[in-house]
Design an enzyme around this catalytic site. Sequence first.
Site, PDB file in Angstrom:
ATOM      1  N   LEU A 162       0.864  -1.175   0.000  1.00  0.00           N
ATOM      2  CA  LEU A 162       0.000   0.000   0.000  1.00  0.00           C
ATOM      3  C   LEU A 162       0.900   1.225   0.000  1.00  0.00           C
ATOM      4  O   LEU A 162       1.974   1.210   0.615  1.00  0.00           O
ATOM      5  CB  LEU A 162      -0.900   0.028   1.245  1.00  0.00           C
ATOM      6  CG  LEU A 162      -1.936  -1.094   1.406  1.00  0.00           C
ATOM      7  CD1 LEU A 162      -2.691  -0.923   2.728  1.00  0.00           C
ATOM      8  CD2 LEU A 162      -2.902  -1.127   0.243  1.00  0.00           C
ATOM      9  N   ASP A 163       0.476   2.277  -0.681  1.00  0.00           N
ATOM     10  CA  ASP A 163       1.246   3.514  -0.655  1.00  0.00           C
ATOM     11  C   ASP A 163       1.373   4.013   0.783  1.00  0.00           C
ATOM     12  O   ASP A 163       0.538   3.701   1.649  1.00  0.00           O
ATOM     13  CB  ASP A 163       0.559   4.594  -1.494  1.00  0.00           C
ATOM     14  CG  ASP A 163       0.554   4.264  -2.974  1.00  0.00           C
ATOM     15  OD1 ASP A 163       1.412   3.475  -3.403  1.00  0.00           O
ATOM     16  OD2 ASP A 163      -0.308   4.805  -3.686  1.00  0.00           O
ATOM     17  N   LYS A 164       2.374   4.828   1.027  1.00  0.00           N
ATOM     18  CA  LYS A 164       2.604   5.383   2.360  1.00  0.00           C
ATOM     19  C   LYS A 164       1.340   6.014   2.941  1.00  0.00           C
ATOM     20  O   LYS A 164       0.993   5.781   4.104  1.00  0.00           O
ATOM     21  CB  LYS A 164       3.716   6.432   2.292  1.00  0.00           C
ATOM     22  CG  LYS A 164       3.943   7.199   3.581  1.00  0.00           C
ATOM     23  CD  LYS A 164       4.992   8.286   3.402  1.00  0.00           C
ATOM     24  CE  LYS A 164       5.155   9.116   4.672  1.00  0.00           C
ATOM     25  NZ  LYS A 164       6.157  10.197   4.501  1.00  0.00           N
TER      26      LYS A 164
END
Length: 336
Positions: A162-164
């Site tokens: 997942l993106d930050k």
Amino acid sequence: MNRTGTIISSRSFDEALDEQAEAGPDAELRPWVADASQHGHRLDRTLAELVPEFSRSYLQQLIALGAVTLKGAVLTKPATRVKAEDAGTIELRPTPQSQAFKPEAMALNVVFQDEHLLVINKPAQLVVHPAPGNWAGTLLNGLLAFDAAFKDLPRAGIVHRLDKDTSGLMVVARTRLAMEALVRAIAARDVQRHYLALAHHRWSGAGRQEIQAAIGRDPRNRLRMAVVDLGLHPGKSARTDVELLQNAETSCLVKCVLHTGRTHQIRVHLAWLGHPLLADETYGGAAMAGMGRQALHAFHLAFSHPVTGQSLSFRAELPADFRAALDTLGLRYNFD
């Protein structure tokens, strides 16, 4: 025995120790042995599996610099094919990436765990894997502290990311068997990944849309991804199903179902439709309703257990900032 369980002959190990002094105080001369599963593979791919704390690109650089040997001969071509039981050495030097592969105790929100896997509810702002600018404090570091067994798995068992700034559910493998099965399941699209997104502008048109649009590097800005024409630019096919849940005056709440896992896929597809995520400045969004990060939450994850075959399904409640934004916009979502 090396970190993958392959037995290293005493001769190759002793030779590596004898040569260690010549490698310099900041280097490590590590023996390597290809096993049967790596027969016929490229040298760089084999080393990436045997030395997972270093990136494949870095290992390619070491090969080109003559830091890798096979049976005493220096190899300089990453594409060299190896055979089972091929043995040699690689001279490793510390890099930010290799030093990042260290355990760091952190509180992990574990939704489910058994001997084969973890399901984690990742908070926003937590980077999943070390990368330039974020060599420490990542989920990978936390996993290594959670269970020392993660050090023996490529990427510490991480099979998707997942993106930050994206919150929500992730599955992580704790064994090689589970990792290989989960990677296959994701590739076969047998893992259900559902997201809630807050996007700019009132939704119009069909309440359910299937977005089939290839994604690649934005030819005008290589730091971003974009919908691309595969006849003109490199990229990969991508599919996202989008369903309108509720409209507000200047925004909308939608559910997104991933069928592929391209970089920034939901963010790119929604922006392409004219509905960038709230606070997603990279793709045309702006801060709104108190959201200071891209308004994307992985709320539902379902798959068959990679070992037992049991059907597993998990939901993660919305984080506080997402709930507050919904209240501000007069939107509601019922998890039941």
